[in-house]
Design an enzyme around this catalytic site. Sequence first.
Site, PDB file in Angstrom:
ATOM      1  N   GLU A 151     -10.091 -13.550 -24.896  1.00  0.00           N
ATOM      2  CA  GLU A 151      -9.718 -14.446 -26.091  1.00  0.00           C
ATOM      3  C   GLU A 151      -9.660 -15.999 -26.031  1.00  0.00           C
ATOM      4  OE1 GLU A 151      -5.931 -12.795 -27.635  1.00  0.00           O
ATOM      5  OE2 GLU A 151      -6.882 -10.863 -28.220  1.00  0.00           O
ATOM      6  N   TYR A 205      -3.789  -5.259 -11.334  1.00  0.00           N
ATOM      7  CA  TYR A 205      -3.355  -5.341 -12.617  1.00  0.00           C
ATOM      8  C   TYR A 205      -4.227  -5.010 -13.765  1.00  0.00           C
ATOM      9  CZ  TYR A 205       0.270  -8.334 -11.011  1.00  0.00           C
ATOM     10  OH  TYR A 205       1.484  -8.886 -10.213  1.00  0.00           O
ATOM     11  N   ASN A 224      -7.478 -15.342  -7.176  1.00  0.00           N
ATOM     12  CA  ASN A 224      -6.548 -14.120  -6.648  1.00  0.00           C
ATOM     13  C   ASN A 224      -7.116 -12.662  -7.085  1.00  0.00           C
ATOM     14  OD1 ASN A 224      -4.561 -12.355  -5.376  1.00  0.00           O
ATOM     15  ND2 ASN A 224      -2.888 -13.740  -6.187  1.00  0.00           N
ATOM     16  N   GLY A 265       0.908  -1.267   0.122  1.00  0.00           N
ATOM     17  CA  GLY A 265       0.178  -0.066  -0.042  1.00  0.00           C
ATOM     18  C   GLY A 265       0.871   1.115  -0.136  1.00  0.00           C
TER      19      GLY A 265
END
Lengths: 173, 173
Positions: free
Chosen positions: A151, A139, A132, A101
């Site tokens: 895809e 991300y 996760n 953080g």
Amino acid sequence: MNFKVRAARKEDCKEISRMIMELAVYEKMADQVKTSHEELERDGFSPNPFYECLIAEVPDEHKTKDGYTVVGYALYFYTYSTWKGRSVYMEDLYVMPDFRGKGIGKGLMAKVAQVGVEKQCVRLQLSVLEWNKPSLDFYIAKGAEDLTAKEGWHFLRFDGQTLDTLAKEAPKD
Amino acid sequence: MNFKVRAARKEDCKEISRMIMELAVYEKMADQVKTSHEELERDGFSPNPFYECLIAEVPDEHKTKDGYTVVGYALYFYTYSTWKGRSVYMEDLYVMPDFRGKGIGKGLMAKVAQVGVEKQCVRLQLSVLEWNKPSLDFYIAKGAEDLTAKEGWHFLRFDGQTLDTLAKEAPKD
């Protein structure tokens, strides 16, 4: 908190090895770690290395109760797309729990991106377990595309006996 | 049919480039190919290459109507697992349509496995699109595990603007 991101040196491999184990313990998979710091030294710090690594360091006054100042790492290597060319792949990104953080993980990842761009890489890639969610969200928030969701890319592996069997079936030279 | 699998040489890059394009045309994605044979030469045949490549050749009497004797390739590179160590990743495996079903694809893949095992790699990995059932079945039949189906691994990518933005946010040295 001040922190510094720098290229790992051979003598950092014990620290990297410690953090690889911490990450595995956190994931309850410590028994899966088969690499030693000697192997990390051999594989990352000889000609044609198999990986490169960045580490995050904090000043002495912020060292952990165990005396550590190396508090995070990003391990990566170069891959290749036959359509797009050079790419960089981030295998591990880890920051010790007490130091999260504070932008250290982001700093490490951004530096991997910078190193990659300097090497003319056109992609930064990585893999995440779908359960996760915090990592996946991290991300995606930074702009990553989930190519498995979008895809349908599946990741396959041969290892152990199946790899040996395959290798033995190679045509003679 | 006789065929030979051998390490690609720099002068094979035009042939490799031709087959990369054939594969992309087959996948209706020809406009996605941005690499030239010059880039393949630079990236695969200089110190610290980004990839290695094997090609499959048939004798002259089996050459295609266009005169080609190089009829397949496998392009791969080395990756690294912080738990298991050295791995090899097969990016592309291609055999020209008229030469399929003759064990050439299997021969190329087995040779990649052999090269990997010789380099002390403990895994051979690759990615497949889930709709590409023939390929998926081929690899599974040879013993590959589908880690996306089994463990939920998702493949993420930064590129273009998101990669540039990330790289610009790297902490100063």
